[in-house]
Design a protein around this motif. Structure first.
Motif, PDB file in Angstrom:
ATOM      1  N   THR A 271      43.416 -34.586  31.188  1.00 19.22           N
ATOM      2  CA  THR A 271      44.431 -35.573  30.818  1.00 19.22           C
ATOM      3  C   THR A 271      43.953 -36.460  29.676  1.00 19.22           C
ATOM      4  OG1 THR A 271      45.327 -35.594  33.063  1.00 19.22           O
ATOM      5  CG2 THR A 271      45.801 -37.508  31.675  1.00 19.22           C
ATOM      6  N   LEU A 272      42.709 -36.939  29.766  1.00 16.73           N
ATOM      7  CA  LEU A 272      42.167 -37.809  28.720  1.00 16.73           C
ATOM      8  C   LEU A 272      42.048 -37.071  27.388  1.00 16.73           C
ATOM      9  CD1 LEU A 272      39.357 -39.647  30.740  1.00 16.73           C
ATOM     10  CD2 LEU A 272      41.572 -40.567  30.030  1.00 16.73           C
ATOM     11  N   VAL A 273      41.703 -35.805  27.443  1.00 15.38           N
ATOM     12  CA  VAL A 273      41.597 -35.022  26.215  1.00 15.38           C
ATOM     13  C   VAL A 273      42.950 -34.916  25.533  1.00 15.38           C
ATOM     14  CG1 VAL A 273      41.232 -32.676  25.340  1.00 15.38           C
ATOM     15  CG2 VAL A 273      39.537 -33.723  26.836  1.00 15.38           C
ATOM     16  N   ARG A 274      43.993 -34.637  26.297  1.00 15.08           N
ATOM     17  CA  ARG A 274      45.316 -34.518  25.708  1.00 15.08           C
ATOM     18  C   ARG A 274      45.809 -35.838  25.129  1.00 15.08           C
ATOM     19  NH1 ARG A 274      45.689 -31.300  30.297  1.00 15.08           N
ATOM     20  NH2 ARG A 274      46.699 -32.925  31.539  1.00 15.08           N
ATOM     21  N   MET A 275      45.330 -36.935  25.705  1.00 14.70           N
ATOM     22  CA  MET A 275      45.769 -38.251  25.239  1.00 14.70           C
ATOM     23  C   MET A 275      45.040 -38.689  23.973  1.00 14.70           C
ATOM     24  SD  MET A 275      46.081 -40.291  28.891  1.00 14.70           S
ATOM     25  CE  MET A 275      46.347 -41.841  28.054  1.00 14.70           C
ATOM     26  N   HIS A 276      43.758 -38.354  23.846  1.00 12.49           N
ATOM     27  CA  HIS A 276      42.940 -38.932  22.767  1.00 12.49           C
ATOM     28  C   HIS A 276      42.546 -37.938  21.670  1.00 12.49           C
ATOM     29  CE1 HIS A 276      42.445 -42.748  24.876  1.00 12.49           C
ATOM     30  NE2 HIS A 276      42.148 -42.080  25.991  1.00 12.49           N
ATOM     31  N   ILE A 277      42.610 -36.648  21.940  1.00 14.49           N
ATOM     32  CA  ILE A 277      42.171 -35.660  20.943  1.00 14.49           C
ATOM     33  C   ILE A 277      43.392 -34.934  20.402  1.00 14.49           C
ATOM     34  CG2 ILE A 277      40.687 -33.674  20.473  1.00 14.49           C
ATOM     35  CD1 ILE A 277      39.139 -36.135  21.279  1.00 14.49           C
ATOM     36  N   PRO A 278      43.622 -34.962  19.087  1.00 11.70           N
ATOM     37  CA  PRO A 278      44.791 -34.254  18.530  1.00 11.70           C
ATOM     38  C   PRO A 278      44.624 -32.739  18.637  1.00 11.70           C
ATOM     39  CG  PRO A 278      43.405 -35.100  16.766  1.00 11.70           C
ATOM     40  CD  PRO A 278      42.842 -35.661  18.045  1.00 11.70           C
TER      41      PRO A 278
END
Length: 746
Positions: free
Chosen positions: A66-73
């Motif tokens: 979830t955090l990856v999808r939120m912060h990494i384009p």
């Protein structure tokens, strides 16, 4: 590979973007957010190999997604990109707020590597869902913007992402990876469980006190299906691992290849352990600290110390040989009368000049010659052709005595001041004589008979001729140059003389002095610097055994004078570095040697012949490898067989097989191991020194003939039983000329 199976499972069905989850909405882990606001944190556990386990391991993995999808384009193609540094720090900070994890480098590295896997899985999911059809073929129409994931993806990012995925290079890579993963030899059957949690499950079920399981045990269990059956080929690999584990020590397992990699006959990837899963490294598994690589300064200091030791050993060896020669000569003359009154010199005592002829003809001291009948030297008869000399002045402090004094153990001229020594007749000149033309059986003036004055004249002439040749050098050199051949038996090595004079007049005359020669990437496949020391040059001047520095310098000469600017030769012939692949490294680091050879072979687009001067530890030989045709030409100047070098042969065979696999060549099963080795009937040496010179001439003649295939009986133009000394001197002249042209000494 284990970790590859984990990657493929994660890529094809990420935990928070599977089909089942799509029907019920996107996963953003709201429960963790609510608990975080209540200051509730989750505990996580780690196994003995520093891998994530426990009841909250899956929850943490999903939250990371979830955090990856939120912060990494989604347009980020490389996880190692430094521009992602701030986004990675945000992910790490958010995880620390909700999970009890030590804020250490090793933990952060593990979590961020796992985040990188989640990012790759997220991009793969979007590609398979929106850019491919049911047959996994890229669609031709423009895919619609996934409104469902608008909180993660902007329209601009989606357009850029689609363009990236439609790139032809990416499509080729995607097709290759899909085909390679479609039918694995030993299929992984544990879904998203992973090796770490599989190990935890096995230890819990067996109630074992062990904290870790061997990699091959986990590898086998990961390939057991739901019905509990084990395939015969999987069981065979497991049994072979059990056998190997009884004979291979832990240290050997770490330094070379693991038991599992040996049984599977596959390479070991650096920083990873096959059969243990994500996060397990050789350091964590074997509990050994990582060895620090030496700095450049430390390497240079070690190199200079070794060069000084080699130089000292050479001097000690020469001193020993001189003492042996002295003992032999004294024994031969012990029964002769000690009457050495020579008509050439005035009877009695006369002032004289003392010369030496090796390695150059030069004045080394002054003294007095004692030409009296029945004179003895330290109560022993004088050797034939020598007179008794008292040393008064030393002009060359490094000059050795022609015959060391075995009584006083004196070997240097500087230590003989005020004492008597034996000196050769033809190297003694009375003060009123001019030593410009010493007596010699040769009609020409040889290097060891040349006076100081004439030597300077030769050097001046050589320099003038050299400057003329530099300006008018021909690009196509079909025949070996015969440098300065006045008459048979009177070959004058002018470039050797010139180079030796340059060395003596420069700082290279001091012990430990070195020169650096840049080697371009096109030569060995990587940029490097070759070190040339004074002892390397002395090996050439004295015709001694050659080191790798001289061999590589001659390869640079061949590249500059034959291949540079000639597309046909440069595309046909390549070289293999003897510094990266030799006897010592094959035994100590076989994987790195094989990786270098395979990488070198992969650089070829057409048929290439790779010339590899191989040093077996005390002997040079040449391998000419055609990796596409899988043919190896074996050129050995001592008439040995390739079976005498099993480590070398195994490395070459394995590298060709890996190269075959990486280029996806289709070979009939009956010929899968049929790599052709051809022993070429090349010229043979007649001593134990010339092997390096033979290898250099082999390479020159192969390139000169411009043929990929080497005849078994060698080339008709160069066929002979043995190379003559003149043919080897021509190679040395080329090498010395190259040193002068490149201004490596001055």
């Amino acid at each position: 590979m284990a970790s590859d199976q984990e990657n493929s499972q994660d890529a094809n069905a990420p935990d928070d973007t599977s089909e089942k989850e799509i029907t019920r909405g996107i996963t953003i882990m709201k429960s963790i957010i609510r608990d975080r606001d209540k200051a509730v944190t989750y505990n996580v556990n780690w196994n003995a190999d520093n891998q994530l386990i426990g009841s909250n391991a899956a929850k943490l993995a999903s939250y990371i997604g979830t955090l990856v999808r939120m912060h990494i384009p989604i347009t980020a193609t490389r996880w190692s990109n430094k521009e992602l540094g701030s986004a990675k720090d945000k992910i790490w900070t958010e995880i620390l707020r909700s999970f009890n994890i030590e804020d250490t480098t090793i933990r952060k590295k593990y979590i961020l590597q796992l985040a990188g896997k989640r990012h790759r899985g997220w991009r793969t999911f979007l590609t398979n869902k929106y850019l491919k059809d049911k047959e996994k073929i890229f669609v031709e129409y423009d895919p619609e913007y996934p409104v469902k994931y608008a909180i993660f993806i902007t329209e601009e990012e989606w357009v850029a992402f689609v363009a990236q995925r439609r790139d032809e290079n990416f499509k080729k890579v995607s097709a290759t990876n899909r085909e390679r993963a479609s039918n694995p030899t030993y299929a992984y059957k544990k879904g998203r469980l992973g090796y770490a949690r599989l190990e935890e499950k096995i230890l819990d079920e067996t109630k074992s006190d062990a904290t870790s399981l061997p990699p091959h045990v986990l590898w086998k269990e990961a390939r057991v299906g739901k019905d509990g059956t084990v395939r015969d080929d999987v069981q065979h690999i497991y049994d072979e691992c059990e056998t190997l584990s009884q004979s291979i020590s832990t240290a050997e397992d770490q330094e070379n290849r693991s038991v599992l990699s040996r049984a599977l006959n596959v390479p070991e990837y650096p920083g990873r352990v096959r059969g243990k899963g994500h996060g397990c490294t050789p350091t964590s598994l074997y509990k050994n600290p990582r060895r620090r690589n030496p700095s450049n300064q430390e390497v240079m200091e070690t190199l200079q110390a070794l060069q000084a030791q080699v130089l000292q050993l050479q001097k000690d060896n020469e001193r020993y040989r001189c003492m042996e020669k002295c003992s032999s000569q004294l024994k031969e003359t012990s029964e002769k009368a000690s009457i050495n009154c020579q008509n050439k010199f005035p009877e009695g005592i006369s002032s004289c000049q003392l010369y030496l002829s090796s390695p150059t003809y030069r004045l080394v001291g002054k003294g007095k010659v004692h030409n009296t009948s029945g004179d003895l030297l330290h109560h022993r008869p004088l050797p034939d052709g020598h007179l008794k000399v008292s040393v008064d002045v030393v002009l060359d402090k490094d000059a050795l005595l022609p015959i060391p004094d075995i009584v006083s153990e004196t070997t240097f001229l500087r230590d003989a001041i005020g004492s008597f020594v034996a000196w050769p007749l033809d190297l003694i000149f009375i003060d009123d004589e001019t030593p410009t033309k010493p007596a010699s059986k040769y009609k020409g003036i040889l290097r060891h008979n040349e006076s100081v004055a004439s030597q300077k004249e030769v050097f001046a002439q050589g320099s003038q001729q050299l400057s003329q040749k530099i300006g008018s050098r021909q690009k196509n050199k079909r025949d070996l140059p015969v440098t300065s051949l006045p008459k048979k038996g009177a070959f004058v090595p002018r470039y050797q003389i010139s180079l030796e004079t340059l060395v003596d007049s420069s700082d290279m005359a001091t012990a430990g002095a070195i020169r650096l020669l840049d080697m371009e990437e096109d030569i060995f496949g990587y940029s490097c610097t070759e070190t040339i020391g004074k002892e390397d040059l002395e090996h050439i001047f004295r015709h001694q055994e050659l080191g790798v520095g001289v061999i590589h310098t001659y390869i640079r000469f061949l590249y500059d004078n034959f291949m540079r600017g000639n597309d046909q030769l440069s595309n046909r012939f390549r070289f293999v570095s003897s510094s990266l692949v030799n006897k010592a490294l094959i035994c100590r680091e076989p994987d790195s040697c094989r990786e270098y050879l395979v990488k070198r072979f992969m650089a070829s687009s057409t048929n290439n012949l790779y010339l590899w001067p191989y040093n077996s530890g005390c002997h040079w030989l040449l391998l000419a490898i055609d990796p596409l045709k899988e043919v190896v030409y074996f050129l050995n100047s001592i008439d040995g067989e390739w079976t005498n070098y099993p480590d070398m042969k195994q490395l070459v065979d394995t590298s060709i097989k890996v190269f075959r696999s990486q280029r996806q060549a289709r070979v009939p099963r009956t010929k899968s191991s049929n790599i052709t080795w051809i022993k070429v009937q090349c010229p043979l040496q007649r001593n134990g020194i010339d092997c390096g010179y033979f290898v250099m001439r082999f390479m020159r003649e192969i390139i000169n003939m411009n043929q990929i295939e080497i005849p078994i009986t060698y080339f008709d133009e160069y066929k002979c039983a043995h190379y003559t000394r003149l043919q080897l001197e021509q190679i040395k002249e080329e090498l010395c000329q190259y040193f002068i042209e490149k201004r490596l000494i001055i």
